[in-house]
Design an enzyme around this catalytic site. Structure first.
Site, PDB file in Angstrom:
ATOM      1  N   CYS A   1      -4.980   2.757  -3.551  1.00  8.75           N
ATOM      2  CA  CYS A   1      -3.626   3.224  -2.869  1.00  8.75           C
ATOM      3  C   CYS A   1      -2.589   2.300  -3.012  1.00  8.75           C
ATOM      4  CB  CYS A   1      -3.783   3.411  -1.369  1.00  8.75           C
ATOM      5  SG  CYS A   1      -5.029   4.532  -0.925  1.00  8.75           S
TER       6      CYS A   1
ATOM      7  N   GLN B   1      -4.389  -5.394   6.882  1.00 11.14           N
ATOM      8  CA  GLN B   1      -5.299  -6.239   6.260  1.00 11.14           C
ATOM      9  C   GLN B   1      -5.332  -7.500   6.877  1.00 11.14           C
ATOM     10  OE1 GLN B   1      -7.770  -5.395   4.255  1.00 11.14           O
ATOM     11  NE2 GLN B   1      -6.999  -3.139   3.728  1.00 11.14           N
TER      12      GLN B   1
ATOM     13  N   LYS C   1     -10.235  -0.897  10.675  1.00 15.34           N
ATOM     14  CA  LYS C   1     -10.307  -2.188   9.688  1.00 15.34           C
ATOM     15  C   LYS C   1     -10.563  -3.346  10.540  1.00 15.34           C
ATOM     16  CE  LYS C   1      -7.158  -0.187   6.154  1.00 15.34           C
ATOM     17  NZ  LYS C   1      -7.972   0.205   5.088  1.00 15.34           N
TER      18      LYS C   1
ATOM     19  N   ASP D   1       3.222  -4.583   7.781  1.00  8.88           N
ATOM     20  CA  ASP D   1       2.165  -3.714   7.689  1.00  8.88           C
ATOM     21  C   ASP D   1       0.888  -4.710   7.782  1.00  8.88           C
ATOM     22  OD1 ASP D   1      -0.168  -2.739   6.769  1.00  8.88           O
ATOM     23  OD2 ASP D   1       0.645  -1.609   5.129  1.00  8.88           O
TER      24      ASP D   1
ATOM     25  N   HIS E   1       0.876  -1.222  -0.002  1.00  2.00           N
ATOM     26  CA  HIS E   1      -0.134  -0.035   0.035  1.00  2.00           C
ATOM     27  C   HIS E   1       0.892   1.096   0.103  1.00  2.00           C
ATOM     28  CE1 HIS E   1      -2.641   2.816   2.032  1.00  2.00           C
ATOM     29  NE2 HIS E   1      -3.766   2.072   1.672  1.00  2.00           N
TER      30      HIS E   1
HETATM   31  C1  LIG Z   1      -2.267  -2.774   3.587  1.00  3.26           C
HETATM   32  C2  LIG Z   1      -2.604  -1.413   4.057  1.00  3.26           C
HETATM   33  N1  LIG Z   1      -1.695  -0.782   4.735  1.00  3.26           N
HETATM   34  C3  LIG Z   1      -2.001   0.566   5.202  1.00  3.26           C
HETATM   35  C4  LIG Z   1      -2.992   1.093   4.908  1.00  3.26           C
HETATM   36  C5  LIG Z   1      -3.505   2.480   5.547  1.00  3.26           C
HETATM   37  O1  LIG Z   1      -4.042   2.201   6.579  1.00  3.26           O
HETATM   38  P1  LIG Z   1      -4.703   3.760   7.361  1.00  3.26           P
HETATM   39  O2  LIG Z   1      -5.286   4.528   6.212  1.00  3.26           O
HETATM   40  O3  LIG Z   1      -5.897   3.344   8.399  1.00  3.26           O
HETATM   41  O4  LIG Z   1      -3.445   4.360   8.085  1.00  3.26           O
HETATM   42  C6  LIG Z   1      -4.242   0.476   4.473  1.00  3.26           C
HETATM   43  C7  LIG Z   1      -5.548   1.024   4.220  1.00  3.26           C
HETATM   44  O5  LIG Z   1      -6.068   0.685   3.297  1.00  3.26           O
HETATM   45  C8  LIG Z   1      -3.686  -0.936   3.763  1.00  3.26           C
HETATM   46  O6  LIG Z   1      -5.113  -1.790   3.114  1.00  3.26           O
END
Ligand SMILES: Cc1ncc(COP(=O)(O)O)c(C=O)c1O
Length: 421
Positions: free
Chosen positions: A378, A217, A240, A214, A137
């Site tokens: 993203c 998900q 999430k 990260d 992401h």
């Molecule tokens: C894999 C992953 N990393 C990071 C993020 C960023 O999360 P946040 O916008 O809650 O900080 C997301 C959000 O969709 C994501 O799916």
């Protein structure tokens, strides 16, 4: 008052989820959109919230709103206790060794930026490398690019195949003495691929390289044990995983966190301040400058309790069934091509349709109350790698049903009709 100690937990049988019962915990799932029952398939963007989480937020504001950590009065102590109790719950949820290793942040994005701006800026120098993967992401790309730009370091990328699986041989080949940090996603938000983060962490550690995972998900779909993973950092967002927005967690190994400089300066992250010298606070407060999202932190603990009250194997089996069913049914719709066919996948179905832009798919489905996400999610480098500008993405949570997949599939046939296919 429904305090954090007395929340109702969802009913589960030994190995099957009582989905209809669980859905009643989520008030928004029974809403109508454009006159149709909502079919919410945008869980990878944000999940819906159970009533207990919503209550925890309003209980805090209605019954014990107060600033934490510095008050001697009743309300402040009550709020502090609830907030810190939530930290303990999250510690247990991740199986972290110590509560001091749980840092409250705004979400995954802030967690990664925190590590990039502290460990990244202090350990990376000219010519060094930071290793990410093709499945990241933007939140796990851009903070590292910023460090690379400032330190004249190089961002290296582990490639993936056409199915959306990482090339582990290439990962091993890319690890070298210049690699200062490995930052990898546990589960891809765009394609659903579950990466072998355990193995990747072990490989990186053979070279003494710290690993950030990260987990945005992953936490809604699987139990995460940070000690078993042995990762140095693990980041996730509350929203999430059935918690509120504006709150998330950075787990970090104590030794790592202790050796890092603070991220932001201000109240709470200090022991003493004079104009000559400031002494920083101990963990975790060293990384928690300013008044935090108190209600969010407390409600995240409630979301954790809610998840803990469920049988994770039943969740995984249900979501796996949904994934298989949706993949098969969607792929059978004329013109639909599934994007991302990794062997190990979370419940995400990304797809494109011949002659129809994903935004049009999303708009037509929305008219029938079906919420999916369309765009690059993203994760633009994934789209570039696959040679497509965007996908339509249906992402499932444990409260979704096969009937909802059927509604989605009928919607996709309607898209074809509208476009005369
Ligand atoms: C894999 C992953 N990393 C990071 C993020 C960023 O999360 P946040 O916008 O809650 O900080 C997301 C959000 O969709 C994501 O799916």
């Amino acid at each position: 008052m429904s305090t954090v100690n007395s929340i109702a937990l969802p009913f589960v049988t030994a190995s099957m989820l009582d989905v209809e019962r669980i859905r009643k915990d989520f008030p928004l799932l029974s809403t109508l959109v454009n006159g149709h029952p909502l079919v919410y398939l945008d869980n990878a963007a944000t999940s819906q919230k159970p009533q207990v989480v919503i209550d925890a937020l309003s209980d805090y504001y209605q019954e014990y709103n107060s600033n934490i950590h510095r008050g001697v009065h009743y309300l402040s102590q009550k709020a502090t206790d609830a907030y810190e109790e939530s930290r303990l719950r999250i510690q247990k949820f991740l199986n972290a060794e110590r509560p001091q290793e749980i840092i409250f942040v705004r979400g995954t994005t802030e967690a990664i930026n925190l590590v990039a701006q502290t460990l990244g800026r202090t350990s990376v120098g000219p010519g060094d490398e930071i290793l990410v993967t093709a499945l990241e992401h933007h939140a796990n790309i851009v903070p590292w690019q910023m460090v690379c730009e400032e330190k004249r370091a190089v961002l290296k990328v582990v490639p993936m195949n056409d199915e959306g699986e990482l090339d582990l041989n290439e990962f091993q080949r890319l690890l070298n003495t210049r690699t200062k940090i490995v930052a990898i996603t546990h589960v891809s938000n765009a394609l659903g691929t579950i990466n072998p983060v355990n193995q990747m962490t072990q490989l990186a550690h053979r070279h003494g390289i710290p690993v950030l995972i990260d987990g945005a998900q992953a936490v809604p779909h699987m139990r995460v044990d940070v000690q078993e993973l042995d990762c140095d950092f693990y980041a996730f967002s509350g929203h999430k995983m059935f918690g509120p927005t504006g709150i998330g967690v950075l787990y970090g190994k104590r030794k790592r966190l202790e050796s890092m400089p603070p991220y932001q300066g201000g109240g709470d992250m200090i022991k003493s301040v004079s104009f000559e010298k400031t002494v920083y606070n101990d963990l975790p407060y060293k990384f928690e400058a300013g008044t935090p999202n108190i209600a969010g932190g407390i409600a995240l603990g409630v979301a954790v309790d809610y998840l803990n009250g469920m049988d994770i194997h039943a969740i995984q089996s249900h979501e796996h069934d949904l994934l298989e069913y949706a993949t098969e049914k969607c792929a059978a719709v004329p013109g639909v091509r599934i994007v991302g066919r990794a062997k190990d996948k979370a419940s995400v179905v990304s797809f494109v349709m011949d002659h129809v832009h994903p935004h049009d798919i999303g708009t037509i489905l929305d008219a029938d109350g079906i919420a999916i996400r369309t765009g690059h999610h993203c994760a633009q480098p994934i789209m570039t790698r696959l040679g497509i500008p965007a996908t339509a993405r249906a992402s499932f949570a444990f409260y979704n049903t096969q009937d909802e997949v059927d509604v989605l599939v009928r919607g996709l046939h309607k898209v074809n009709e509208v476009f005369g296919v």
